[in-house]
Design a protein around this motif. Structure first.
Motif, short mmCIF file in Angstrom:
data_model
loop_
_atom_site.label_atom_id
_atom_site.label_comp_id
_atom_site.label_asym_id
_atom_site.label_seq_id
_atom_site.Cartn_x
_atom_site.Cartn_y
_atom_site.Cartn_z
N PRO A 275 0.80 -1.24 0.00
CA PRO A 275 0.00 0.00 0.00
C PRO A 275 0.82 1.27 0.00
CG PRO A 275 -0.21 -1.16 2.10
CD PRO A 275 0.59 -2.04 1.19
N LYS A 276 2.05 1.22 0.53
CA LYS A 276 2.89 2.43 0.54
C LYS A 276 3.51 2.72 -0.82
CE LYS A 276 4.33 3.00 5.31
NZ LYS A 276 5.47 3.08 6.22
N THR A 277 4.04 1.67 -1.43
CA THR A 277 4.80 1.87 -2.67
C THR A 277 4.01 1.55 -3.92
OG1 THR A 277 5.69 -0.37 -2.68
CG2 THR A 277 6.94 1.32 -1.47
#
Length: 99
Positions: free
Chosen positions: A69-71
């Protein structure tokens, strides 16, 4: 037994002790044996159904692609076996009615 919080093995053993009248050691042993048999059955690939309470069901999940979800980078998620719990209709009604 507390109305809120977490029910523990010790709480279960205490209920067995109070309701059945066995010694605390015997009550704890019964709770441990029941949990051991449930764990053993699940480890052997068997589902566990307790009438009026619910079912512990094993499911095999296939490999799939997930996303960090972050990258946003896609990563493969390995196949695995998961344990799910499905409450019986009686238990769902008790929970809904707050009993």
């Amino acid at each position: 037994m507390p109305m809120a919080g977490t029910l523990t093995r010790a709480d279960l053993a205490d209920v067995v002790h109070q309701e059945i009248g066995l010694s605390r050691a015997e009550s704890a042993n019964i709770v441990e044996r029941v949990l051991h048999h449930m764990c053993h059955a699940l480890a052997e690939g068997e589902n566990v159904k307790i009438s009026g309470f619910g079912s512990f069901i094993l499911r095999d999940k296939g490999e799939r692609i997930g996303r960090n979800p972050k990258t946003g980078v896609e990563v493969p998620i390995a196949p695995r076996r998961v344990l799910t719990f499905r409450a019986s209709q009686i238990m769902r009604e008790r929970i809904a009615n707050g009993r």
